[in-house]
Design an enzyme around this catalytic site. Structure first.
Site, mmCIF file in Angstrom:
data_model
loop_
_atom_site.group_PDB
_atom_site.id
_atom_site.type_symbol
_atom_site.label_atom_id
_atom_site.label_comp_id
_atom_site.label_asym_id
_atom_site.label_seq_id
_atom_site.Cartn_x
_atom_site.Cartn_y
_atom_site.Cartn_z
ATOM 1 N N ASP A 96 0.872 -1.180 0.000
ATOM 2 C CA ASP A 96 0.000 0.000 0.000
ATOM 3 C C ASP A 96 0.906 1.226 0.000
ATOM 4 O O ASP A 96 2.118 1.103 -0.174
ATOM 5 C CB ASP A 96 -0.905 -0.023 1.239
ATOM 6 C CG ASP A 96 -0.145 0.287 2.502
ATOM 7 O OD1 ASP A 96 -0.504 1.252 3.208
ATOM 8 O OD2 ASP A 96 0.828 -0.431 2.771
ATOM 9 N N ARG A 98 0.564 4.133 2.362
ATOM 10 C CA ARG A 98 0.328 5.094 3.452
ATOM 11 C C ARG A 98 1.468 5.025 4.454
ATOM 12 O O ARG A 98 1.840 3.944 4.910
ATOM 13 C CB ARG A 98 -0.992 4.774 4.151
ATOM 14 C CG ARG A 98 -1.234 5.609 5.403
ATOM 15 C CD ARG A 98 -2.532 5.245 6.082
ATOM 16 N NE ARG A 98 -3.698 5.713 5.339
ATOM 17 C CZ ARG A 98 -4.947 5.567 5.768
ATOM 18 N NH1 ARG A 98 -5.182 4.957 6.904
ATOM 19 N NH2 ARG A 98 -5.955 6.003 5.058
ATOM 20 N N LYS A 112 6.852 1.961 -0.999
ATOM 21 C CA LYS A 112 7.345 0.960 -0.059
ATOM 22 C C LYS A 112 8.055 -0.190 -0.744
ATOM 23 O O LYS A 112 8.578 -1.060 -0.063
ATOM 24 C CB LYS A 112 6.172 0.402 0.754
ATOM 25 C CG LYS A 112 5.494 1.492 1.550
ATOM 26 C CD LYS A 112 4.446 0.948 2.470
ATOM 27 C CE LYS A 112 3.643 2.094 3.055
ATOM 28 N NZ LYS A 112 2.599 1.672 3.946
ATOM 29 N N SER A 208 1.050 -4.300 9.500
ATOM 30 C CA SER A 208 -0.148 -4.322 10.347
ATOM 31 C C SER A 208 -1.344 -4.905 9.608
ATOM 32 O O SER A 208 -2.243 -5.476 10.217
ATOM 33 C CB SER A 208 -0.470 -2.909 10.838
ATOM 34 O OG SER A 208 -0.545 -2.037 9.737
ATOM 35 N N ASP A 245 -7.479 -2.283 7.596
ATOM 36 C CA ASP A 245 -6.448 -1.936 8.564
ATOM 37 C C ASP A 245 -6.264 -0.429 8.584
ATOM 38 O O ASP A 245 -6.140 0.201 7.540
ATOM 39 C CB ASP A 245 -5.129 -2.627 8.191
ATOM 40 C CG ASP A 245 -3.997 -2.175 9.061
ATOM 41 O OD1 ASP A 245 -2.903 -1.927 8.531
ATOM 42 O OD2 ASP A 245 -4.212 -2.066 10.283
#
Lengths: 314, 297
Positions: A96, A98, A112, A208, A245
């Protein structure tokens, strides 16, 4: 006058130096050392040069502060969903975009998926600085290794470099990575944990949002997926993390690595568009803001160039 | 944060029936030569790993019952090693956990050190992986210098040296097993703290607590290979049924004069014990069937 190593005595012999006498007494760390009978100051342990290596003393201090109730300043984490899977021709990595700083989204579109080698990429979860630094470092080491050996880098090389670095820092470098690539021995996918342990898996999730993404993989993964199926499954898993999440969100990045070719699909999906935009648009017309006062100070040059002077010695 | 959890990956020490390590009367040439080589490797070990003590004041945090994905990766586990008339059989489950989450449900805890010596790992995954890597490297050098395959005793001793010298910083309980031409099949247990103990069979990991009584009853000397393998698989599945930190599949490795054989026992091939239910595809199938199954009391 007997030869002493006493600083005060030296100042008596060299009176010009005594100009700074007061200051040096203030800052002289050896002032309070008791003199031996010969007036020679004894050398303290702090005079030895410091040894290299990571000092874990601060880690115990940090733990002590935490126990006392002092809060650590929040650092930027990629609370995250990162995934990887092996399909028939290679590996697909997904992440993702964020990056969070405590409860705040610090970066809505960060990257990432990090470059390690032309045929190896690495997704990073955990502290953003740690993942960036460790992947950059290993990427440089791999490049030097490629120059030395004259061959394409292998995934296990990157894996060993990462795991030995992380183990020596005993988990304090908070980087959880999904490392994937294709080399002469075939496609490989590994997970690396902050303490330095690794697993080799056909599909993996970290961060997470890993539980949400793993649920998608566990229900839909099978051996021998095609490229399109693999990308679709990865995107679905990342979306599961994004929507379920709180630490993950924004867009989906995908990276497909096959023998001889790597495709980095930045922002492959944008499932969180900004929908509530004012239709009138935003305009900032000159004169809307009231000017209270104006002061203009011209900058004067204080540098004077001097021609000539001595030539530099070879 | 490293959790010091009693019974979670620890191998309980001080079990009464142990025998002392036999200072075996192996062939003098082998013992002298390999001892001197292992002494030089010991020195190399020591220099490489003279890590500073003391600053790893292990943070004895209270065991949290939540998910805790930042917990260190540990193989809370069941590992078994038994000797039989011809070699050894090593067995392990396949669950690696971080806190309460299963990080890897199909991990391989039986790692190769050399062609004829394997090690079952329990405790911290990172620590045992690093120890295995170091010992594999040292044994490789040792084999080249010795000119013949390393003995199981030397391999186990190297593991023990690393474990003992760094006992403050490591959480690793392993079982080293293998076959060599001097002593045949051997099992050496190297639990937490760095003791080394040769045993005819050994169990370790958090799931081993449930197997002490079982082995007291079921173990016998001079089993055949099939009997030993069945014993290991049965024991592992019993422990997996009762220990939360063990599960997944059972992997076994047989080492004998002929070589090494790896076997895999999937969850569906393992026997079901008391109160374990048959696997079904979905509970929804039960609900939609005409006569719903009555709940068993």
């Amino acid at each position: 006058m007997p030869l002493t190593y006493d600083r005060e005595a030296l100042f008596d012999r060299f009176p010009l130096a005594s100009k700074s006498k007061n200051l040096s007494h203030l800052f002289d760390p050896r002032k309070d050392i008791p003199k031996s009978s010969f007036g020679v100051r004894m050398v303290k342990m702090t005079d030895l040069p410091t040894k290299g290596g990571f000092s874990f003393d601060l880690c115990t201090r940090n733990q002590m502060l935490l126990d006392k109730g002092v809060q650590m300043p929040p650092f930027r984490k990629t609370g995250t969903t990162i995934v990887g899977l092996v399909f028939q021709d290679g590996v697909v990595l997904g992440a993702d975009t964020r990056a969070t700083e405590g409860p705040i989204v610090a970066d809505k579109n960060c990257e990432k998926i990090h470059f390690m080698a032309p045929n190896i990429y690495c997704c990073g979860a955990g502290t953003a600085a740690d993942t960036e630094a460790v992947t950059d470092m290993v990427s440089s080491q791999l490049q030097l290794h490629r120059y030395a050996t004259g061959r394409e880098s292998r995934v296990v090389t990157a894996l060993t470099l990462l795991k030995s670095h992380l183990f020596s820092y005993q988990g304090h470098v908070s980087a959880a990575l999904v490392l994937g690539g294709v080399d002469v021995t075939g496609p490989h996918l590994h997970t690396v944990y902050p303490h330095g342990s690794t697993d080799t898996l056909p599909f993996a999730t970290m961060g997470s949002g890993s539980l949400a993404a793993m649920s998608v993989f566990e229900s839909k993964y099978r051996e021998g997926l095609t490229r399109e199926e693999g990308i679709e499954l990865v995107a679905e898993a990342i979306c599961a993390g994004i929507f379920n999440d709180l630490g993950s969100g924004s867009n989906v990045d995908v990276c497909v690595i096959t023998k001889g070719q790597t495709e980095y699909l930045r922002n492959y999906q944008l499932p969180n568009p900004r929908t509530y935009i004012s239709s009138k648009g935003y305009s900032f017309v000159k004169g809307q803001t009231e000017v209270l006062s104006t002061k203009i100070t011209p900058i004067q040059s204080k540098v004077q160039t001097v021609e000539g002077g001595d030539a530099m010695e070879e | 944060m490293e959790n010091k959890l009693s019974g979670f990956g620890l191998d309980p020490t001080g079990v009464e029936r142990r025998t002392f390590l036999e200072e075996g009367e192996s062939s003098p040439k082998q013992s002298l030569y390999s001892l001197s080589l292992s002494a030089s490797l010991y020195l190399a070990c020591f220099h490489l790993l003279s890590l500073k003590l003391g600053f790893i004041l292990l943070l004895l945090s209270i065991y949290k019952m939540d998910l805790d994905l930042s917990a260190p990766h540990s193989t809370g586990t069941t590992i078994i090693g038994v000797t039989y008339n011809g070699g050894v059989v090593l067995g392990a489950d396949s669950r690696t956990s971080t806190g309460m989450y299963v990080a890897n449900r199909a991990s391989d805890k039986i790692t190769e050190l050399t062609d004829n010596v394997y090690v079952c790992r329990s405790g911290s995954a990172a620590d045992t992986q690093v120890i295995s890597d170091y010992v594999r490297y040292f044994l490789h050098q040792h084999t080249i210098q010795l000119g013949q395959p390393a003995t199981v005793k030397v391999a186990a001793n190297l593991v023990r040296l690393l474990s003992y010298q760094n006992k403050n910083m490591l959480q690793a309980g392993v079982i080293v097993g293998g076959w060599d031409k001097y002593e045949g099949g051997q099992i050496y247990s190297v639990p937490l703290g760095g003791t080394i103990l040769r045993q005819p069979f050994s169990i370790g990991g958090s799931g081993s607590s449930y197997l002490y009584g079982f082995f007291d009853q079921a173990w016998k000397e001079d089993m055949t290979h099939e009997e030993a393998e069945q014993l290991v698989v049965k024991a592992a599945s019993l422990a997996m049924a009762r220990d939360g930190a063990s599960g997944g599949v059972v992997r076994t490795v047989t080492i004998n004069a002929e070589g090494v054989t790896r076997k895999f026992y999937g969850g569906d091939t393992l026997p079901l014990w008391h109160d374990e239910l048959e696997p079904t595809n979905s509970l929804l199938d039960l609900l939609s069937s005409s006569v719903p199954e009555p709940m068993s009391t």
